[in-house]
Enzyme design. Structure first.
Site, short mmCIF file in Angstrom:
data_model
loop_
_atom_site.label_atom_id
_atom_site.label_comp_id
_atom_site.label_asym_id
_atom_site.label_seq_id
_atom_site.Cartn_x
_atom_site.Cartn_y
_atom_site.Cartn_z
N VAL A 174 0.83 -1.20 0.00
CA VAL A 174 0.00 0.00 0.00
C VAL A 174 0.87 1.25 0.00
O VAL A 174 0.58 2.22 -0.71
CB VAL A 174 -0.96 0.00 1.21
CG1 VAL A 174 -1.64 1.36 1.36
CG2 VAL A 174 -2.01 -1.09 1.04
N GLU A 175 1.95 1.25 0.77
CA GLU A 175 2.77 2.44 0.90
C GLU A 175 3.52 2.80 -0.39
O GLU A 175 3.47 3.94 -0.84
CB GLU A 175 3.77 2.27 2.04
CG GLU A 175 3.15 2.29 3.43
CD GLU A 175 2.61 3.66 3.81
OE1 GLU A 175 2.97 4.66 3.17
OE2 GLU A 175 1.81 3.72 4.77
#
Length: 387
Positions: A174-175
């Site tokens: 996600v990051e």
């Protein structure tokens, strides 16, 4: 020609940053995904003598401070930047000349200030849309490759810290899509801009960013890195896990044993650091992150359960007494639960019973949408990697 290339480069950077901001706004959060834990107190450092500087930390472009020809956006021109340099040097026991030389290289970035502004009031929360942006084929495929390359490290981190491999993988996916998108802003520029020119029109967080700037300069000094060389997000987050500088210094782990914490170039360090961060923020080994739940029909009871938001505040028995329906695994859960509501635009909202582990993920980013995206992406990566 230089100006044309410069403008094209800026458009590309702003396009990427604005796309990230749109994804974040879909979660309904008013603050971009910055590490939310309070900045830790720096570890005491020995006093740095005025002459102390290594080859990588030679006074960077220190002549800018005295050069009337410094660019208009250079903080070398500003007295408030000089005062900030003196304050940070005293607070972190750094050479004042070195700190001022570093800040003299910083540039005011108006794009950073704009990206820190809250989303438009009309922006709605939409879990289904948010999920589709993160739990999608490109991230899953990249995650499977990452999982297979670092399976042993992921398992080691799980054994040491109790955080499942798929949660660690979900965070990194996600990051930054496993390191593919770590940000193109100079962290020095971003943090200095947000320290001295935080945008008006929203709650002032300049004190937070001044603290992070001090932590960043200390980190660079400790690791023998030139401050102007470090790239990251528009909010100053760094590396595969997008840690703020204070988080790197407090929770970063030298998981590959090379004697330094390097979240920009070492996926192994990134894996260990994410696991350590979550463990330190309340992750409980072998607990699930959430349970399915059927909420009560009574409006008063529903509102009572929703009032604490994402903080676990009710036992399973409490929820049942208020009319919620939980499956047997949830009824046997020893910890408290939170009724977490995720809006789906105009469609029916998604409701789950979050545990302390769900809450721990929101310490990384204070968004229930973010936390559930981490979980779902991690589950998809684990499933496909085991095929």
């Amino acid at each position: 020609m230089f100006r044309i290339v410069q403008r094209a480069t800026m458009r590309a950077i702003l396009g990427t940053a604005l796309a990230c901001l749109v994804l974040h706004q879909l979660s309904g959060c008013s603050t971009p995904p910055v590490q939310q834990a309070s900045a830790p107190t720096a570890s005491p450092l020995p006093a740095v003598p005025p002459q102390a500087s290594t080859d990588a930390l030679q006074q960077p472009q220190s002549n800018l401070a005295l050069n009337n020809a410094a660019p208009a956006d250079s903080y070398a021109r500003r007295n408030d930047a000089r005062e900030l340099a003196q304050a940070l040097a005293a607070e972190h026991q750094l050479d004042p000349q070195w700190v001022w030389a570093a800040l003299s290289e910083a540039r005011l970035k108006e794009s950073v200030a704009k990206l820190m502004m809250p989303p438009p009031a009309a922006t709605g929360k939409n879990w289904a849309l948010y999920r589709s942006r993160f739990v999608e084929p490109i991230r899953i495929k990249a995650g499977v490759t990452f999982w297979r390359q670092h399976a042993t490290t992921l398992q080691r981190a799980e054994q040491i810290y109790g955080v499942p491999a798929h949660i660690i993988a979900g965070v990194l996916g996600v990051e930054t899509i496993y390191g593919r998108q770590m940000g193109n802003f100079r962290v020095l520029d971003a943090l200095t801009t947000l320290s001295l020119d935080f945008p008006k029109g929203r709650s002032d967080r300049s004190v937070f960013f001044r603290s992070e700037l001090g932590q960043f300069l200390t980190l660079c000094h400790e690791q023998n890195v030139a401050p102007a060389s470090v790239l990251g997000s528009y909010a100053g987050a760094i590396g595969l896990p997008q840690f703020m500088p204070s988080s790197i210094r407090k929770w970063g782990v030298d998981f590959d044993g090379d004697g330094k914490v390097d979240l920009r170039n070492s996926p192994v360090d990134a894996i260990g650091s994410v696991a350590h961060y979550l463990a330190e923020h309340g992750w409980r080994a072998e607990w699930p992150s959430y349970f399915d739940i059927t909420p009560p029909e009574d409006t008063w009871a529903l509102n009572k359960l929703l009032a604490p938001d994402i903080r676990p505040s009710f036992s399973a028995e409490d929820m049942q007494a208020l009319g919620a329906t939980l499956a047997e695994p949830a009824l046997n859960h020893p910890g408290k639960l939170a009724l977490v509501k995720l809006e789906n635009g105009g469609a029916t909202a998604t409701l789950i019973a979050g545990t302390a582990n769900f809450y721990a993920i929101t310490r990384y980013n204070q968004s229930s949408y973010y936390a559930l995206a981490v979980i779902k992406l991690g589950e998809a990566v684990k499933r496909d990697a085991s095929r």
